[in-house]
Design a protein around this motif. Structure first.
Motif, PDB file in Angstrom:
ATOM      1  N   VAL A  32       0.485   4.458  -8.369  1.00 51.77           N
ATOM      2  CA  VAL A  32       1.175   4.997  -7.185  1.00 51.77           C
ATOM      3  C   VAL A  32       1.289   6.517  -7.298  1.00 51.77           C
ATOM      4  CG1 VAL A  32       3.355   5.055  -5.907  1.00 51.77           C
ATOM      5  CG2 VAL A  32       2.444   2.870  -6.708  1.00 51.77           C
ATOM      6  N   MET A  33       1.568   7.005  -8.511  1.00 47.40           N
ATOM      7  CA  MET A  33       1.672   8.459  -8.726  1.00 47.40           C
ATOM      8  C   MET A  33       0.337   9.157  -8.491  1.00 47.40           C
ATOM      9  SD  MET A  33       4.177   9.304 -11.909  1.00 47.40           S
ATOM     10  CE  MET A  33       5.940   9.515 -11.647  1.00 47.40           C
ATOM     11  N   ALA A  34      -0.770   8.465  -8.793  1.00 46.87           N
ATOM     12  CA  ALA A  34      -2.095   9.051  -8.569  1.00 46.87           C
ATOM     13  C   ALA A  34      -2.289   9.340  -7.082  1.00 46.87           C
ATOM     14  CB  ALA A  34      -3.183   8.108  -9.070  1.00 46.87           C
ATOM     15  N   TYR A  35      -1.812   8.425  -6.232  1.00 48.46           N
ATOM     16  CA  TYR A  35      -1.894   8.673  -4.795  1.00 48.46           C
ATOM     17  C   TYR A  35      -0.896   9.748  -4.371  1.00 48.46           C
ATOM     18  CZ  TYR A  35      -1.350   8.275   0.190  1.00 48.46           C
ATOM     19  OH  TYR A  35      -1.257   8.586   1.525  1.00 48.46           O
ATOM     20  N   MET A  72      -7.880   4.419  -7.996  1.00 47.35           N
ATOM     21  CA  MET A  72      -8.638   4.458  -6.746  1.00 47.35           C
ATOM     22  C   MET A  72      -8.218   3.337  -5.796  1.00 47.35           C
ATOM     23  SD  MET A  72     -10.602   7.116  -6.817  1.00 47.35           S
ATOM     24  CE  MET A  72      -9.219   7.904  -7.614  1.00 47.35           C
ATOM     25  N   SER A  73      -7.891   2.173  -6.357  1.00 45.31           N
ATOM     26  CA  SER A  73      -7.430   1.042  -5.527  1.00 45.31           C
ATOM     27  C   SER A  73      -6.114   1.394  -4.847  1.00 45.31           C
ATOM     28  CB  SER A  73      -7.245  -0.219  -6.391  1.00 45.31           C
ATOM     29  OG  SER A  73      -8.459  -0.595  -6.996  1.00 45.31           O
ATOM     30  N   ALA A  74      -5.190   1.996  -5.607  1.00 43.54           N
ATOM     31  CA  ALA A  74      -3.905   2.419  -5.037  1.00 43.54           C
ATOM     32  C   ALA A  74      -4.119   3.480  -3.968  1.00 43.54           C
ATOM     33  CB  ALA A  74      -2.991   2.952  -6.144  1.00 43.54           C
ATOM     34  N   CYS A  75      -5.031   4.420  -4.227  1.00 45.19           N
ATOM     35  CA  CYS A  75      -5.312   5.480  -3.251  1.00 45.19           C
ATOM     36  C   CYS A  75      -5.901   4.896  -1.962  1.00 45.19           C
ATOM     37  CB  CYS A  75      -6.277   6.511  -3.840  1.00 45.19           C
ATOM     38  SG  CYS A  75      -5.513   7.600  -5.063  1.00 45.19           S
ATOM     39  N   TYR A 103     -11.634   7.500   2.703  1.00 48.01           N
ATOM     40  CA  TYR A 103     -13.009   6.988   2.672  1.00 48.01           C
ATOM     41  C   TYR A 103     -13.611   7.001   1.267  1.00 48.01           C
ATOM     42  CZ  TYR A 103     -12.749   7.212   7.747  1.00 48.01           C
ATOM     43  OH  TYR A 103     -12.367   7.024   9.060  1.00 48.01           O
ATOM     44  N   MET A 104     -13.214   7.982   0.460  1.00 46.58           N
ATOM     45  CA  MET A 104     -13.776   8.081  -0.887  1.00 46.58           C
ATOM     46  C   MET A 104     -13.276   6.969  -1.819  1.00 46.58           C
ATOM     47  SD  MET A 104     -13.676  12.220  -1.579  1.00 46.58           S
ATOM     48  CE  MET A 104     -13.339  11.909  -3.305  1.00 46.58           C
ATOM     49  N   SER A 105     -12.000   6.618  -1.703  1.00 45.63           N
ATOM     50  CA  SER A 105     -11.374   5.687  -2.653  1.00 45.63           C
ATOM     51  C   SER A 105     -12.042   4.309  -2.694  1.00 45.63           C
ATOM     52  CB  SER A 105      -9.885   5.542  -2.364  1.00 45.63           C
ATOM     53  OG  SER A 105      -9.243   6.782  -2.411  1.00 45.63           O
ATOM     54  N   PRO A 106     -12.244   3.630  -1.538  1.00 47.90           N
ATOM     55  CA  PRO A 106     -12.890   2.313  -1.598  1.00 47.90           C
ATOM     56  C   PRO A 106     -14.311   2.370  -2.144  1.00 47.90           C
ATOM     57  CG  PRO A 106     -12.231   2.859   0.670  1.00 47.90           C
ATOM     58  CD  PRO A 106     -11.823   4.002  -0.205  1.00 47.90           C
ATOM     59  N   ILE A 107     -15.035   3.471  -1.824  1.00 48.45           N
ATOM     60  CA  ILE A 107     -16.399   3.623  -2.354  1.00 48.45           C
ATOM     61  C   ILE A 107     -16.342   3.717  -3.879  1.00 48.45           C
ATOM     62  CG2 ILE A 107     -18.421   5.151  -2.436  1.00 48.45           C
ATOM     63  CD1 ILE A 107     -17.683   5.996   0.472  1.00 48.45           C
ATOM     64  N   ALA A 108     -15.356   4.465  -4.389  1.00 49.89           N
ATOM     65  CA  ALA A 108     -15.179   4.610  -5.843  1.00 49.89           C
ATOM     66  C   ALA A 108     -14.860   3.266  -6.487  1.00 49.89           C
ATOM     67  CB  ALA A 108     -14.067   5.613  -6.130  1.00 49.89           C
ATOM     68  N   VAL A 109     -14.001   2.471  -5.832  1.00 52.20           N
ATOM     69  CA  VAL A 109     -13.635   1.154  -6.378  1.00 52.20           C
ATOM     70  C   VAL A 109     -14.869   0.265  -6.490  1.00 52.20           C
ATOM     71  CG1 VAL A 109     -12.331  -0.976  -5.961  1.00 52.20           C
ATOM     72  CG2 VAL A 109     -11.251   1.241  -5.541  1.00 52.20           C
ATOM     73  N   VAL A 110     -15.688   0.241  -5.430  1.00 51.46           N
ATOM     74  CA  VAL A 110     -16.916  -0.571  -5.423  1.00 51.46           C
ATOM     75  C   VAL A 110     -17.848  -0.131  -6.549  1.00 51.46           C
ATOM     76  CG1 VAL A 110     -19.010  -1.105  -4.105  1.00 51.46           C
ATOM     77  CG2 VAL A 110     -16.770  -1.138  -2.972  1.00 51.46           C
ATOM     78  N   VAL A 130     -20.078  11.585   2.055  1.00 51.25           N
ATOM     79  CA  VAL A 130     -18.770  11.198   1.510  1.00 51.25           C
ATOM     80  C   VAL A 130     -18.954  10.339   0.267  1.00 51.25           C
ATOM     81  CG1 VAL A 130     -16.674   9.851   1.958  1.00 51.25           C
ATOM     82  CG2 VAL A 130     -17.551  11.397   3.709  1.00 51.25           C
ATOM     83  N   ALA A 131     -19.954   9.431   0.296  1.00 49.22           N
ATOM     84  CA  ALA A 131     -20.224   8.570  -0.861  1.00 49.22           C
ATOM     85  C   ALA A 131     -20.636   9.403  -2.073  1.00 49.22           C
ATOM     86  CB  ALA A 131     -21.319   7.563  -0.512  1.00 49.22           C
TER      87      ALA A 131
END
Length: 308
Positions: free
Chosen positions: A238-241, A49-52, A195-202, A80-81
């Motif tokens: 990186v492949m996940a993104y 998620m961080s990479a994304c 928008y989803m990725s940073p929310i997932a990281v948090v 979105v959250a």
């Protein structure tokens, strides 16, 4: 070279990159979680998620791969959250299942996504399909039941997590259609990922500290023991993104039917490659069950196209 040839080469390159990214993520997940003994699926999901989040920002804001879409309201942000947390749960569940199940069986279970999508669509929107469409889901589920009985490496907890991840993935797609249905709130898949990725990281950071408190200590220790583990983790993230980006680009440049066929074939390719690489035992019953599921998914896609 003619423009049609250039376009064909471009699309073929996209498809190869899409296959490579998707299958690469699966195989590297399995390598990290099982072979390297890095049993921290939540931390692994956080890395993805961080990479994304980072690469989505670079791709959209700096490289202008797609126009930037902004969130219009607090209500849209909450929607979105919600999608982010469901998506995050599906990825975590899938990664946990790879600790216990071979990639080949993981893909067989994952092929039942259309069954859960149809189920949630009916339960949440009362949307009904033609009876022929539902009939095609019988071999989808039946094939996995047969494959489960013939799977030498069957693990009940891994199977439950894999089914849960598959159901969550289908639930997210149906929920997305409901929550972001208005024209003002619709986001393309790349902006949604942004928008989803940073929310997932948090959301995942406290989960990692609570459920995987010794992850950093083990990470450093395994990194010293296995020289290339850190590089594998970076490449995996990186492949996940890349899997998300190429899925968007393939969808944009091909038809829905082409995408359906390519998706079915991708699962079969992943199964073959994983068996060759990891040498996990397979049985004729297991192969037969998986084949039945793939054929059922193909028939379901065709039935939806004809009777929509």
């Amino acid at each position: 070279m003619s423009s049609s040839k250039k376009e064909a080469i471009f699309i073929a390159s996209l498809i190869i990159l899409w296959y490579s990214s998707n299958i690469g993520v699966l195989l590297l997940n399995k390598l990290l979680l099982s072979n390297y003994g890095f049993g921290f699926p939540i931390f692994l999901t956080m890395c993805h998620m961080s990479a994304c989040a980072l690469l989505s920002y670079i791709s959209i804001v700096f490289l202008k791969v797609v126009p930037l879409q902004t969130l219009q309201s607090r209500s849209q942000f909450l929607k979105v959250a919600t999608l982010s947390l469901v998506f995050c749960g599906s990825v975590v569940g899938g990664n946990i299942s790879l600790r216990y199940l071979p990639v080949s069986f993981n893909q067989a279970v994952g092929a039942t996504t259309p069954f859960f999508t149809a189920l949630f669509a009916y339960l949440m929107t009362f949307k009904r399909e033609a009876w022929v469409t539902y009939a095609c889901l019988v071999p989808v589920v039946g094939g996995v039941i047969i494959a489960s009985g013939g799977e030498p490496s069957f693990h009940l907890f891994g199977f439950i997590m894999c089914i849960s991840a598959t159901a969550a993935r289908a639930f997210k797609s149906v929920l997305q259609g409901i929550l972001l249905s208005s024209e003002e709130e619709k986001l393309n898949s790349m902006n949604l990922l942004l928008y989803m990725s940073p929310i997932a990281v948090v959301a995942l950071i406290p989960a990692v500290f609570i459920m995987e408190p010794n992850v950093l200590e083990v990470f450093v220790s395994l990194g010293i023991q296995h020289r290339f583990m850190w590089m594998v983790l970076l490449l995996n993230s990186v492949m996940a993104y890349s899997a998300n980006l190429t899925n968007f680009l393939v969808t944009k440049n091909t038809s829905a039917l082409t995408l359906q066929v390519l998706g079915n074939a991708k699962g079969a390719v992943a199964v073959v490659i994983s068996i060759l690489l990891f040498q996990n035992p397979v049985t004729t019953i297991g192969i037969g069950g998986y084949t039945m599921t793939v054929l059922g998914v193909a028939a379901y896609g065709e039935a939806k196209r004809r009777y929509k």
